[in-house]
Design a protein around this motif. Structure first.
Motif, PDB file in Angstrom:
ATOM      1  N   GLU A   1       0.849  -1.184   0.000  1.00 26.46           N
ATOM      2  CA  GLU A   1       0.000   0.000   0.000  1.00 26.46           C
ATOM      3  C   GLU A   1       0.886   1.235   0.000  1.00 26.46           C
ATOM      4  O   GLU A   1       1.932   1.259   0.660  1.00 26.46           O
TER       5      GLU A   1
ATOM      6  N   PRO B   1       0.280  -2.289  -6.118  1.00 23.20           N
ATOM      7  CA  PRO B   1      -0.228  -1.409  -5.076  1.00 23.20           C
ATOM      8  C   PRO B   1      -1.736  -1.595  -4.855  1.00 23.20           C
ATOM      9  O   PRO B   1      -2.543  -1.149  -5.657  1.00 23.20           O
TER      10      PRO B   1
ATOM     11  N   ASN C   1      -2.167   4.769  -4.418  1.00 28.53           N
ATOM     12  CA  ASN C   1      -2.187   3.472  -5.101  1.00 28.53           C
ATOM     13  C   ASN C   1      -2.514   3.636  -6.582  1.00 28.53           C
ATOM     14  O   ASN C   1      -1.903   2.996  -7.443  1.00 28.53           O
TER      15      ASN C   1
END
Length: 253
Positions: free
Chosen positions: A68, A99, A126
């Motif tokens: 993340e 991500p 992300n």
């Protein structure tokens, strides 16, 4: 030829001529032609690299990082272990960044709505990094630049300008705010949900597509040593050197 990752960093730090107005190419393209090498003042480095770079015959070690953008442990591992290891061992390893991590998604018509562990800003981070992976070959240095900064989101535009000046920020944000970014993030969600065993925390590491607690522990303790040990071809000179240890997780809620 493309400038090897370690040489790219060395040239970037030690060749101010490469920053002159006559050098308009992205750093990784400085060695792509004789003209760009001359214009960017790195001809000697490019020639030396071409002569000394090892020609590997074995398959590279495949490192997958599920993470993340705002997870402190992910940021530490990516910037302190994964990227430095890749700089030194890019000839014998590949890195796949995903991500998404502990996020969730729900369908909303033809699109998806995402909820992230660290809030809306993490969803934005992300998405920016996902679009960068799709839009540029220099995504990893840009993401490293973002993740190592004091503000991941605010640094994104300047990091793109540094590492890929030919990529417009409007192009990136068109992906972030459009159907492409939404579908790319959905793919990240599916990749993450397909992990076997299912992930329990991030950063979550796969090696050659496999995750075990032993591989995770070894990657977190010394990814550098793990890659060197697993590579089946002739070891590059860098192998055998030590690497700092990082181990910090953001557990799934």
């Amino acid at each position: 030829m493309k400038l090897p990752a370690l040489l790219l960093l060395t040239v970037w730090l030690n060749c101010p001529a490469a920053l002159s107005s006559s050098c308009s190419r992205a750093p990784a393209d400085w060695c792509s032609s004789l003209d760009s090498a001359v214009r960017c003042g790195v001809l000697k480095h490019c020639l030396e690299s071409n002569l000394t770079r090892p020609h590997q015959t074995a398959d590279p070690v495949q490192v997958g990082l599920y993470y993340e953008s705002l997870c402190p442990g992910c940021r530490l591992f990516l910037t302190g272990a994964v990227f430095p290891t890749w700089l030194l061992l890019s000839d014998i390893m590949s890195v796949t960044l995903v991500p998404y991590g502990n996020a969730g998604e729900k369908p909303d018509g033809q699109k998806y709505i995402f909820e992230c562990q660290h809030g809306e800003q993490e969803c934005l981070g992300n998405m920016i990094e996902t679009c960068l992976i799709n839009k540029t070959n220099y995504a990893f240095p840009i993401i490293f630049c973002m993740e190592s900064s004091s503000d991941v989101i605010k640094s994104a535009k300047s990091c793109v300008e540094i590492y890929d000046p030919e990529l417009s920020w409007d192009n990136v944000m068109s992906c972030v705010n459009g159907n492409l970014g939404n579908q790319l993030m959905h793919l990240n969600a599916m990749k993450t949900k397909a992990l076997n065993p299912p992930h329990k925390y991030v950063p979550w590491v796969t090696i050659n597509g496999e995750h075990t607690e032993d591989l995770q522990d070894k990657a977190m303790s010394s990814l550098f040593e793990l890659v060197c040990n697993l590579y089946k071809g002739p070891k590059p000179p860098a192998c055998g050197e030590g690497q700092r240890h990082y181990k910090s997780y953001c557990h799934k809620g």
